[in-house]
Scaffold this motif. Structure first.
Motif, PDB file in Angstrom:
ATOM      1  N   ARG A  38     -66.921  15.701 -18.394  1.00 28.88           N
ATOM      2  CA  ARG A  38     -65.865  15.651 -19.398  1.00 28.88           C
ATOM      3  C   ARG A  38     -66.030  14.354 -20.168  1.00 28.88           C
ATOM      4  O   ARG A  38     -65.848  13.269 -19.609  1.00 28.88           O
ATOM      5  N   GLY A  39     -66.398  14.484 -21.434  1.00 28.24           N
ATOM      6  CA  GLY A  39     -66.549  13.323 -22.282  1.00 28.24           C
ATOM      7  C   GLY A  39     -65.219  12.899 -22.876  1.00 28.24           C
ATOM      8  O   GLY A  39     -64.235  13.643 -22.789  1.00 28.24           O
ATOM      9  N   PRO A  40     -65.170  11.742 -23.490  1.00 30.15           N
ATOM     10  CA  PRO A  40     -63.927  11.242 -24.091  1.00 30.15           C
ATOM     11  C   PRO A  40     -63.371  12.226 -25.121  1.00 30.15           C
ATOM     12  O   PRO A  40     -64.065  12.584 -26.072  1.00 30.15           O
ATOM     13  N   GLY A  41     -62.139  12.676 -24.900  1.00 33.53           N
ATOM     14  CA  GLY A  41     -61.511  13.588 -25.834  1.00 33.53           C
ATOM     15  C   GLY A  41     -62.073  14.994 -25.838  1.00 33.53           C
ATOM     16  O   GLY A  41     -61.803  15.769 -26.760  1.00 33.53           O
ATOM     17  N   LYS A  42     -62.862  15.342 -24.840  1.00 34.19           N
ATOM     18  CA  LYS A  42     -63.497  16.663 -24.806  1.00 34.19           C
ATOM     19  C   LYS A  42     -63.042  17.461 -23.596  1.00 34.19           C
ATOM     20  O   LYS A  42     -62.512  16.918 -22.640  1.00 34.19           O
ATOM     21  N   GLU A  43     -63.302  18.757 -23.649  1.00 32.19           N
ATOM     22  CA  GLU A  43     -63.058  19.608 -22.506  1.00 32.19           C
ATOM     23  C   GLU A  43     -64.192  19.447 -21.489  1.00 32.19           C
ATOM     24  O   GLU A  43     -65.316  19.064 -21.848  1.00 32.19           O
ATOM     25  N   ARG A  44     -63.892  19.755 -20.254  1.00 31.14           N
ATOM     26  CA  ARG A  44     -64.941  19.724 -19.234  1.00 31.14           C
ATOM     27  C   ARG A  44     -65.945  20.840 -19.543  1.00 31.14           C
ATOM     28  O   ARG A  44     -65.574  21.954 -19.893  1.00 31.14           O
ATOM     29  N   GLU A  45     -67.214  20.518 -19.387  1.00 28.72           N
ATOM     30  CA  GLU A  45     -68.274  21.477 -19.700  1.00 28.72           C
ATOM     31  C   GLU A  45     -69.298  21.533 -18.584  1.00 28.72           C
ATOM     32  O   GLU A  45     -69.494  20.580 -17.840  1.00 28.72           O
ATOM     33  N   LEU A  46     -69.960  22.685 -18.514  1.00 31.17           N
ATOM     34  CA  LEU A  46     -71.033  22.869 -17.546  1.00 31.17           C
ATOM     35  C   LEU A  46     -72.281  22.141 -18.035  1.00 31.17           C
ATOM     36  O   LEU A  46     -72.690  22.298 -19.183  1.00 31.17           O
ATOM     37  N   VAL A  47     -72.888  21.372 -17.162  1.00 35.19           N
ATOM     38  CA  VAL A  47     -74.104  20.634 -17.505  1.00 35.19           C
ATOM     39  C   VAL A  47     -75.333  21.321 -16.924  1.00 35.19           C
ATOM     40  O   VAL A  47     -76.315  21.553 -17.636  1.00 35.19           O
ATOM     41  N   ALA A  48     -75.283  21.636 -15.641  1.00 34.06           N
ATOM     42  CA  ALA A  48     -76.439  22.239 -14.982  1.00 34.06           C
ATOM     43  C   ALA A  48     -75.976  22.970 -13.729  1.00 34.06           C
ATOM     44  O   ALA A  48     -74.998  22.551 -13.100  1.00 34.06           O
ATOM     45  N   SER A  49     -76.674  24.021 -13.390  1.00 34.86           N
ATOM     46  CA  SER A  49     -76.341  24.779 -12.195  1.00 34.86           C
ATOM     47  C   SER A  49     -77.613  25.119 -11.433  1.00 34.86           C
ATOM     48  O   SER A  49     -78.702  25.220 -12.011  1.00 34.86           O
TER      49      SER A  49
END
Length: 113
Positions: A38-49
């Motif tokens: 989760r970056g500043p001011g952003k929604e949590r996102e998938l990076v790698a699985s």
């Protein structure tokens, strides 16, 4: 069950970090696991699985720079190379798809330009 992320820090543009995530029991064994951020001011996102068979998938923004891996125990890693300021975020691990009760504190990664 508790997930513990570590390895974050402050690096300059182009630097590298390796994150680790360990579960307090054996829940990662046989599970699909992922890293999120989760970056500043952003929604949590998938990076790698990484799924049980070992196949991996990456967000387009990190392909070729990040590598997810797991050992035979209960730890998952995220090797991050060629870091960019836009990679600045709190990084979390969880199963994939995520279980909301498992979110931990995460580990902060800050990349300076």
């Amino acid at each position: 069950v508790q997930l513990m992320e570590s390895g974050g820090g402050f690096v300059q543009d182009g630097g590298s970090l390796k994150l680790s995530c360990t579960a307090t029991n054996n829940m990662f064994r046989g599970s699909n696991v992922a890293w999120y951020r989760r970056g500043p001011g952003k929604e949590r996102e998938l990076v790698a699985s990484i799924i049980r068979g070992g196949n991996t998938n990456y967000a387009d923004s990190v392909k070729g720079r990040f590598t997810i891996s797991r050992d035979n125990g209960n730890t998952v890693y995220l090797q991050m190379n060629s870091l960019k300021p836009e990679d600045t975020a709190v990084y979390y691990c969880n199963v994939y798809p995520p279980n909301r009760v498992l979110w931990g504190q995460g580990t902060q990664v800050t990349v300076s330009s």
